[in-house]
Design a protein around this motif. Sequence first.
Motif, PDB file in Angstrom:
ATOM      1  N   LYS A 120       0.865  -1.181   0.000  1.00 14.26           N
ATOM      2  CA  LYS A 120       0.000   0.000   0.000  1.00 14.26           C
ATOM      3  C   LYS A 120       0.904   1.234   0.000  1.00 14.26           C
ATOM      4  O   LYS A 120       1.233   1.755   1.072  1.00 14.26           O
ATOM      5  CB  LYS A 120      -0.896   0.001   1.232  1.00 14.26           C
ATOM      6  N   ASP A 121       1.287   1.676  -1.194  1.00  9.63           N
ATOM      7  CA  ASP A 121       2.220   2.795  -1.306  1.00  9.63           C
ATOM      8  C   ASP A 121       1.702   4.054  -0.625  1.00  9.63           C
ATOM      9  O   ASP A 121       2.459   4.752   0.046  1.00  9.63           O
ATOM     10  CB  ASP A 121       2.532   3.093  -2.778  1.00  9.63           C
ATOM     11  N   SER A 122       0.386   4.299  -0.773  1.00 10.27           N
ATOM     12  CA  SER A 122      -0.173   5.539  -0.221  1.00 10.27           C
ATOM     13  C   SER A 122      -0.088   5.561   1.308  1.00 10.27           C
ATOM     14  O   SER A 122       0.055   6.606   1.916  1.00 10.27           O
ATOM     15  CB  SER A 122      -1.619   5.712  -0.668  1.00 10.27           C
ATOM     16  N   GLU A 123      -0.161   4.361   1.924  1.00 10.69           N
ATOM     17  CA  GLU A 123      -0.063   4.293   3.394  1.00 10.69           C
ATOM     18  C   GLU A 123       1.349   3.936   3.844  1.00 10.69           C
ATOM     19  O   GLU A 123       1.596   3.758   5.036  1.00 10.69           O
ATOM     20  CB  GLU A 123      -1.017   3.220   3.941  1.00 10.69           C
ATOM     21  N   ASN A 124       2.244   3.763   2.876  1.00 15.78           N
ATOM     22  CA  ASN A 124       3.614   3.405   3.200  1.00 15.78           C
ATOM     23  C   ASN A 124       3.682   2.094   4.003  1.00 15.78           C
ATOM     24  O   ASN A 124       4.385   1.982   5.000  1.00 15.78           O
ATOM     25  CB  ASN A 124       4.249   4.551   3.999  1.00 15.78           C
ATOM     26  N   LEU A 125       2.915   1.111   3.546  1.00 16.24           N
ATOM     27  CA  LEU A 125       2.716  -0.100   4.326  1.00 16.24           C
ATOM     28  C   LEU A 125       2.727  -1.344   3.431  1.00 16.24           C
ATOM     29  O   LEU A 125       2.149  -1.331   2.343  1.00 16.24           O
ATOM     30  CB  LEU A 125       1.358   0.015   5.034  1.00 16.24           C
ATOM     31  N   ALA A 126       3.394  -2.407   3.898  1.00 13.51           N
ATOM     32  CA  ALA A 126       3.318  -3.709   3.233  1.00 13.51           C
ATOM     33  C   ALA A 126       2.614  -4.674   4.181  1.00 13.51           C
ATOM     34  O   ALA A 126       2.968  -4.761   5.354  1.00 13.51           O
ATOM     35  CB  ALA A 126       4.711  -4.221   2.899  1.00 13.51           C
ATOM     36  N   VAL A 127       1.617  -5.381   3.665  1.00 10.29           N
ATOM     37  CA  VAL A 127       0.898  -6.372   4.476  1.00 10.29           C
ATOM     38  C   VAL A 127       1.064  -7.737   3.825  1.00 10.29           C
ATOM     39  O   VAL A 127       0.556  -7.981   2.725  1.00 10.29           O
ATOM     40  CB  VAL A 127      -0.604  -6.023   4.607  1.00 10.29           C
ATOM     41  N   PHE A 128       1.781  -8.608   4.519  1.00 11.42           N
ATOM     42  CA  PHE A 128       1.996  -9.968   4.034  1.00 11.42           C
ATOM     43  C   PHE A 128       1.008 -10.889   4.755  1.00 11.42           C
ATOM     44  O   PHE A 128       0.883 -10.825   5.980  1.00 11.42           O
ATOM     45  CB  PHE A 128       3.435 -10.404   4.336  1.00 11.42           C
ATOM     46  N   THR A 129       0.291 -11.713   4.009  1.00  8.52           N
ATOM     47  CA  THR A 129      -0.592 -12.700   4.643  1.00  8.52           C
ATOM     48  C   THR A 129      -0.343 -14.067   4.003  1.00  8.52           C
ATOM     49  O   THR A 129      -0.029 -14.156   2.814  1.00  8.52           O
ATOM     50  CB  THR A 129      -2.092 -12.347   4.453  1.00  8.52           C
ATOM     51  N   ALA A 130      -0.465 -15.109   4.810  1.00  9.61           N
ATOM     52  CA  ALA A 130      -0.289 -16.460   4.288  1.00  9.61           C
ATOM     53  C   ALA A 130      -1.122 -17.441   5.100  1.00  9.61           C
ATOM     54  O   ALA A 130      -1.499 -17.155   6.241  1.00  9.61           O
ATOM     55  CB  ALA A 130       1.181 -16.862   4.337  1.00  9.61           C
TER      56      ALA A 130
END
Length: 207
Positions: free
Chosen positions: A192-202
């Motif tokens: 999420k570039d706009s929130e400066n966030l990476a969310v990894f799910t598995a």
Amino acid sequence: MTNPAVISALRELVQSGCWGNHRDFVSWLRFEYNLDSSESETLEALNQLVSDGLLEKHVSISEEFVLSSLKNAKPITRYRVSGFLQDSPIQMVRSRLETYFRLNSVREEMIVDMSIATTEAMENAVKYNDHNPIEINYSIENGDFRIEIRNGLREVQIERDIEMGKYNSSLTLMRGMMVMSKLFDDLDIDIKDSENLAVFTARKKVS
Ligand SMILES: Nc1ncnc2c1ncn2[C@@H]1O[C@H](COP(=O)(O)OP(=O)(O)O)[C@@H](O)[C@H]1O
Ligand SMILES: [Mg+2]
């Protein structure tokens, strides 16, 4: 005499599932408890917990301290770890996860697979993050293990990455992704570039 605050923090750390060598514990004491315990003081405190029967030395890796019995484990499954590699964040997640799996009677072969996969995910979370703490959350429900890892994003340095040989302009080697896609049943990385966030799910069926 060993600082009682150090002993009590170490007790909490190991009950939460952490295991590792004394240098790992020095970092974790600093990160989680703001305690500045030296290597020798920490080693002495860990040895005291061995005498107390809470910990034992790892059977094959002689430097590592592990819980002597799972009965003393109260693993936590939602927490933050440091975004700096020198604070041993990957070992913190890996050790807590393994303790949690053992307590949930996941078979050893599966634990090894999930340790490898989670280590790859954590390596990325540390490598690409903006050095803020990384948020971890996982569970096992109806035999399904689910994990979420959130990290901030460092500014992309595509030119430098190309120079390092990571990309051939449009292609990354994606070794980590290849390993993870073999080991997990599903995985996703949402940048999420706009929130400066990476969310990894598995997700993985573990029993
Ligand atoms: N946690 C993350 N935060 C930001 N970007 C990520 C994250 N995980 C993966 N990525 C992106 O996905 C790509 C592939 O990851 P991976 O296969 O592990 O390769 P590598 O670690 O060699 O870059 C990375 O190069 C990066 O661009
Ligand atoms: Mg990687």
